[in-house]
Design an enzyme around this catalytic site. Structure first.
Site, PDB file in Angstrom:
ATOM      1  N   GLU A 153       0.852  -1.186   0.000  1.00 42.14           N
ATOM      2  CA  GLU A 153       0.000   0.000   0.000  1.00 42.14           C
ATOM      3  C   GLU A 153       0.890   1.239   0.000  1.00 42.14           C
ATOM      4  O   GLU A 153       1.441   1.627   1.029  1.00 42.14           O
ATOM      5  CB  GLU A 153      -0.925   0.018   1.225  1.00 42.14           C
ATOM      6  CG  GLU A 153      -1.802   1.265   1.292  1.00 42.14           C
ATOM      7  CD  GLU A 153      -2.481   1.466   2.644  1.00 42.14           C
ATOM      8  OE1 GLU A 153      -3.019   2.564   2.851  1.00 42.14           O
ATOM      9  OE2 GLU A 153      -2.462   0.539   3.482  1.00 42.14           O
ATOM     10  N   ARG A 176       0.588  10.147   1.044  1.00 42.76           N
ATOM     11  CA  ARG A 176       0.951  11.070   2.131  1.00 42.76           C
ATOM     12  C   ARG A 176       2.118  11.969   1.737  1.00 42.76           C
ATOM     13  O   ARG A 176       2.414  12.943   2.413  1.00 42.76           O
ATOM     14  CB  ARG A 176       1.311  10.279   3.390  1.00 42.76           C
ATOM     15  CG  ARG A 176       0.133   9.500   3.963  1.00 42.76           C
ATOM     16  CD  ARG A 176       0.515   8.733   5.217  1.00 42.76           C
ATOM     17  NE  ARG A 176      -0.594   7.926   5.709  1.00 42.76           N
ATOM     18  CZ  ARG A 176      -0.566   7.203   6.808  1.00 42.76           C
ATOM     19  NH1 ARG A 176       0.547   7.171   7.537  1.00 42.76           N
ATOM     20  NH2 ARG A 176      -1.622   6.499   7.184  1.00 42.76           N
ATOM     21  N   THR A 213      -4.379   6.286   1.354  1.00 37.03           N
ATOM     22  CA  THR A 213      -4.626   7.700   1.664  1.00 37.03           C
ATOM     23  C   THR A 213      -5.200   8.442   0.453  1.00 37.03           C
ATOM     24  O   THR A 213      -4.849   9.593   0.194  1.00 37.03           O
ATOM     25  CB  THR A 213      -3.344   8.402   2.192  1.00 37.03           C
ATOM     26  OG1 THR A 213      -2.571   7.501   2.973  1.00 37.03           O
ATOM     27  CG2 THR A 213      -3.722   9.579   3.086  1.00 37.03           C
ATOM     28  N   LYS A 238     -11.590  -1.132   5.301  1.00 43.81           N
ATOM     29  CA  LYS A 238     -10.487  -0.779   6.179  1.00 43.81           C
ATOM     30  C   LYS A 238     -11.116  -0.183   7.452  1.00 43.81           C
ATOM     31  O   LYS A 238     -12.054   0.604   7.364  1.00 43.81           O
ATOM     32  CB  LYS A 238      -9.593   0.258   5.509  1.00 43.81           C
ATOM     33  CG  LYS A 238      -8.550   0.897   6.413  1.00 43.81           C
ATOM     34  CD  LYS A 238      -7.772   1.949   5.634  1.00 43.81           C
ATOM     35  CE  LYS A 238      -6.771   2.668   6.529  1.00 43.81           C
ATOM     36  NZ  LYS A 238      -5.900   3.582   5.775  1.00 43.81           N
TER      37      LYS A 238
END
Length: 215
Positions: free
Chosen positions: A49, A53, A77, A137
């Site tokens: 993943e 960010r 994200t 998630k």
């Protein structure tokens, strides 16, 4: 309302079944992307993943997809449709969001990259559930109630499975994975900042291998 297809659910399930640990990867130096991800794969990690960010996330996804074709490479994200489109174009095979909006849930129904939506509450879960999502998630896991919350979710939603992320470490990962409704666990302990800064890829491989062995 469009409903999630079997294809998309199969893709998400394939990702979650590929590896019980999902490293949360933030690329600060673009030159680190491939060696860092290769070090994780060498340690047994099969799902990567790469988060948005940092400004290097999209390019890193593109690089790693080409360099390590046998791993599942996705984007984390992701917070907007524009970002979703960007990572799809870069070759992301899956998308993970920290939270949900109706627009993102709807976009994920027909997207090429399968969506694992992030939720923290039953209300958010129900919003995704209405679109046909059954894999989520759970973020931020420790802050949002941890294992007791996931146990509580199992009552009204026995057909839903989770990948909790946020505040989980190598020690507690095993406890989360012991829950029937947890398929995988995400965490940043697999990518320690000091090891990356020192480009100590051997240490990253060792942490990945030992973390998997300890489950």
């Amino acid at each position: 309302m469009n409903q999630l297809s079997d294809y998309h659910r199969d893709r998400v399930q394939a990702v979650l079944n590929a590896c019980p640990l999902v490293p949360v990867i933030a690329i600060k130096d673009p030159d680190d992307a491939v060696p860092l991800c290769q070090a994780l794969v060498d340690g047994g990690i099969r799902v990567l993943e790469i988060t948005l960010r940092t400004e290097h996330g999209v390019r890193a996804i593109e690089q790693v997809r080409k360099a390590i074709p046998d791993a599942w490479v996705g984007a984390g994200t992701v917070t907007s449709i524009a970002q979703y489109r960007q990572v799809e174009s870069a070759g992301a095979q899956f998308v993970i969001t920290p939270g949900v909006t109706e627009a993102i849930l709807e976009f994920g129904v027909t997207s090429e990259a399968a969506l694992l939506p992030g939720i923290a509450t039953v209300s958010e879960l129900m919003m995704g559930y209405a679109f046909g999502y059954r894999e989520f998630k759970f973020f931020p896991a420790e802050v949002a109630g941890g294992r007791p919350a996931l146990k509580a979710f199992a009552g009204p939603f026995p057909d839903v499975t989770f990948c909790p992320t946020g505040g989980i470490n190598r020690t507690t990962a095993k406890d989360y994975l012991a829950l029937d409704n947890v398929k995988a666990v995400g965490g940043s302990w697999l990518t320690p900042a000091d090891a990356i800064a020192e480009k100590d890829w051997g240490r990253v491989t060792d942490i990945a291998r030992q973390s998997l062995t300890g489950l």
